[in-house]
Enzyme design. Structure first.
Site, PDB file in Angstrom:
ATOM      1  N   ASP A 108       0.908  -1.137   0.031  1.00 18.19           N
ATOM      2  CA  ASP A 108      -0.419   0.522   0.218  1.00 18.19           C
ATOM      3  C   ASP A 108       0.959   0.998  -0.128  1.00 18.19           C
ATOM      4  OD1 ASP A 108      -2.668   2.200   0.256  1.00 18.19           O
ATOM      5  OD2 ASP A 108      -2.061   1.643   2.339  1.00 18.19           O
ATOM      6  N   SER A 109       0.238   2.621  -0.556  1.00 20.70           N
ATOM      7  CA  SER A 109       0.755   3.496  -0.146  1.00 20.70           C
ATOM      8  C   SER A 109       1.500   3.719   1.410  1.00 20.70           C
ATOM      9  CB  SER A 109       0.020   4.701  -0.909  1.00 20.70           C
ATOM     10  OG  SER A 109      -1.428   4.952   0.338  1.00 20.70           O
TER      11      SER A 109
ATOM     12  N   CYS B 222      -4.185  -1.434  -2.155  1.00 20.07           N
ATOM     13  CA  CYS B 222      -4.114   0.225  -2.198  1.00 20.07           C
ATOM     14  C   CYS B 222      -4.744   0.127  -3.596  1.00 20.07           C
ATOM     15  CB  CYS B 222      -3.022   0.870  -2.506  1.00 20.07           C
ATOM     16  SG  CYS B 222      -2.839   2.816  -2.999  1.00 20.07           S
TER      17      CYS B 222
ATOM     18  N   THR C 208      -6.197   3.312  -5.631  1.00 14.49           N
ATOM     19  CA  THR C 208      -4.966   3.819  -5.761  1.00 14.49           C
ATOM     20  C   THR C 208      -3.754   2.825  -7.214  1.00 14.49           C
ATOM     21  OG1 THR C 208      -5.175   5.745  -4.544  1.00 14.49           O
ATOM     22  CG2 THR C 208      -4.183   6.580  -6.959  1.00 14.49           C
TER      23      THR C 208
ATOM     24  N   GLU D 156      -5.919  10.216   9.122  1.00 14.34           N
ATOM     25  CA  GLU D 156      -4.384  10.558  10.068  1.00 14.34           C
ATOM     26  C   GLU D 156      -3.720  11.328  10.862  1.00 14.34           C
ATOM     27  OE1 GLU D 156      -1.363  10.088   6.343  1.00 14.34           O
ATOM     28  OE2 GLU D 156      -2.268   8.130   6.448  1.00 14.34           O
TER      29      GLU D 156
ATOM     30  N   CYS E 267     -11.554   3.139  -0.192  1.00 17.42           N
ATOM     31  CA  CYS E 267      -9.556   3.703   0.018  1.00 17.42           C
ATOM     32  C   CYS E 267      -9.129   2.754   1.250  1.00 17.42           C
ATOM     33  CB  CYS E 267     -10.268   4.697  -0.118  1.00 17.42           C
ATOM     34  SG  CYS E 267      -8.601   5.584   1.132  1.00 17.42           S
TER      35      CYS E 267
ATOM     36  N   HIS F 263      -8.308   3.428   4.177  1.00 17.96           N
ATOM     37  CA  HIS F 263      -8.746   4.334   5.489  1.00 17.96           C
ATOM     38  C   HIS F 263      -9.968   4.269   5.401  1.00 17.96           C
ATOM     39  CE1 HIS F 263      -4.688   5.787   4.301  1.00 17.96           C
ATOM     40  NE2 HIS F 263      -3.917   6.567   6.400  1.00 17.96           N
TER      41      HIS F 263
END
Lengths: 271, 271
Positions: free
Chosen positions: A11-12, A74, A76, A153, A185, A187
């Site tokens: 993941d990023s 992820c 994206t 975050e 996403c 998150h």
């Protein structure tokens, strides 16, 4: 191929840990090598070329760890890179999009599905394309929610500001009378209760992290590649990042079922 | 050294354009080569090692453009990289921190200064160190404001959510009775009016972008390196990024006094 080789997950940043958590829960016999690209995150506001280049570097790194399969955890990177990199690899690779899309198409009753995600995921139109290929009469409304990741975050999971921003982002989806919402996403499951409250009980929320772990399980079992619980030594879960290893360790420990002992930092751009 | 060589200016993205804008206004005879690291932004949440490595790559790129001086138009990179890279270079290099700190120390009447910035800038403690070296009895309160950059990039410059978040971030500074506030991130001048309203008229806001352009002007004049207006051909302002060149062109045109014709994308990690 060694059935007890690890599964690579990337993941990023930390978001993909929601996918790793589902793999750990659903497949306790699997080893995992996780990579989070914390030096270059976020991916959601970057171009397809850049996300593809970063994904290829990470995959080359994971292959040095002799992974038997890769999960792009992820949205994206799944949107921008999966179709290209799966042609370049000898091992199976899956993203988070197809599993989430399939579940949403099965869940909807009125044929109206909403998708929320980063600018990259939404502007790629990939969820719409994949769901329409499964069921052409479906109506899909995508909405980019770029502030959700920074709000999560910053830890504002239950906060009036997150409520206000979510309410603005979701209003277009409520106006389309969707009955199913894909959390596009990794998150977003962390603000699931806010999203659920704003959308109401009649809307089904789909979490692709959960569905992706099921898809991985089926894939490994079909191919006789599922790991044994007695995998015979070595670290069961290994964590790598491109920056801020200690901060990652603390975050990962807070969301995974096991204590994370160590995260190693690597120079991923050299792969 | 050719006095009509360009000045190199770099930032993690578009924020440094507020510094470029001040250079254009105050020094119309100077050429500029601007680089925005849009493939790896933001810098504010990354480690010192990573920001230093990225800064060195960008400086190597700018040197290929034969710049006569470099401005680090990013507070985080100024905090983490300037002290190291200035020892490695033959040409002058300045950051945005010393000029902003000097102006704040001159402006305060009660000796209580606030600094707002990214997590990286604030946790480095650099504004405090620099200001205390100038005047040891000064009291400095730093406050990281990680949501300001995403709020600005989402365009919420005049919005109730930005007001609410700003009000939370600034409350600790109001409680310390500061009379001077340093905008320690190049995005923050874009929400200056909100910050001014919340802090009140008795608090002086210091914009390091403005002060840095003055410092650059003095430095070039002292060394006989100031450019002529007739620089004799070539592009006066050149823009380079690591990703999303067209989006950058649109943003840069909106905040600079001249139309930006073209932004070129480069692979900065190869420098």
């Amino acid at each position: 191929m060694d059935r007890n080789a690890p599964v690579g997950v990337f993941d990023s940043g930390v978001g993909g840990l929601t996918v790793a958590r589902e793999i750990i829960r659903q497949m306790p016999g699997e080893r995992i090598v996780y990579f989070g690209d914390t030096a270059r995150l976020p991916y959601g506001s970057k171009s397809q070329d850049t996300v593809l280049r970063y994904s290829r570097q990470i995959i080359r790194f994971l292959i040095t760890k002799e992974v038997k399969a890769i999960v792009i955890a992820c949205n994206t990177a799944s949107a921008y890179a999966l179709e290209t990199v799966e042609k370049e690899l000898d091992i199976p690779i899956i993203g988070v999009i197809r599993a989430g899309a399939r579940t949403a198409v099965r869940a909807t009753r009125n044929g109206k599905i909403g998708v929320i995600g980063t600018e990259g995921t939404i502007s790629s139109g990939i969820y719409t394309d994949v769901m329409k290929a499964m069921r052409p009469d479906i109506e899909v409304t995508g909405k980019a929610c770029p502030l959700f990741v920074p709000l999560v975050e910053e830890g504002l999971l239950h906060d009036s500001v997150t409520d206000e921003i979510a309410s603005r982002y979701l209003s277009v989806l409520k106006g389309r009378f969707i009955d199913t919402l894909v959390l596009g996403c990794t998150h977003y499951p962390l603000i699931r209760s806010t999203l659920k409250r704003l959308m109401g009980d009649q809307v089904t929320l789909v979490n692709p992290a959960y569905e992706t772990a099921i898809e991985l399980k089926e894939l490994l079992e079909e191919r006789g590649m599922a790991g044994d619980e007695d995998f015979g030594g070595g670290e069961k879960y290994q964590f790598y990042v491109s920056d801020l290893a200690e901060k990652f360790t603390a975050f990962a420990t807070s969301i995974l079922p096991e204590q994370v002992k160590e995260t190693r930092r690597i120079a991923v751009e050299e792969y």
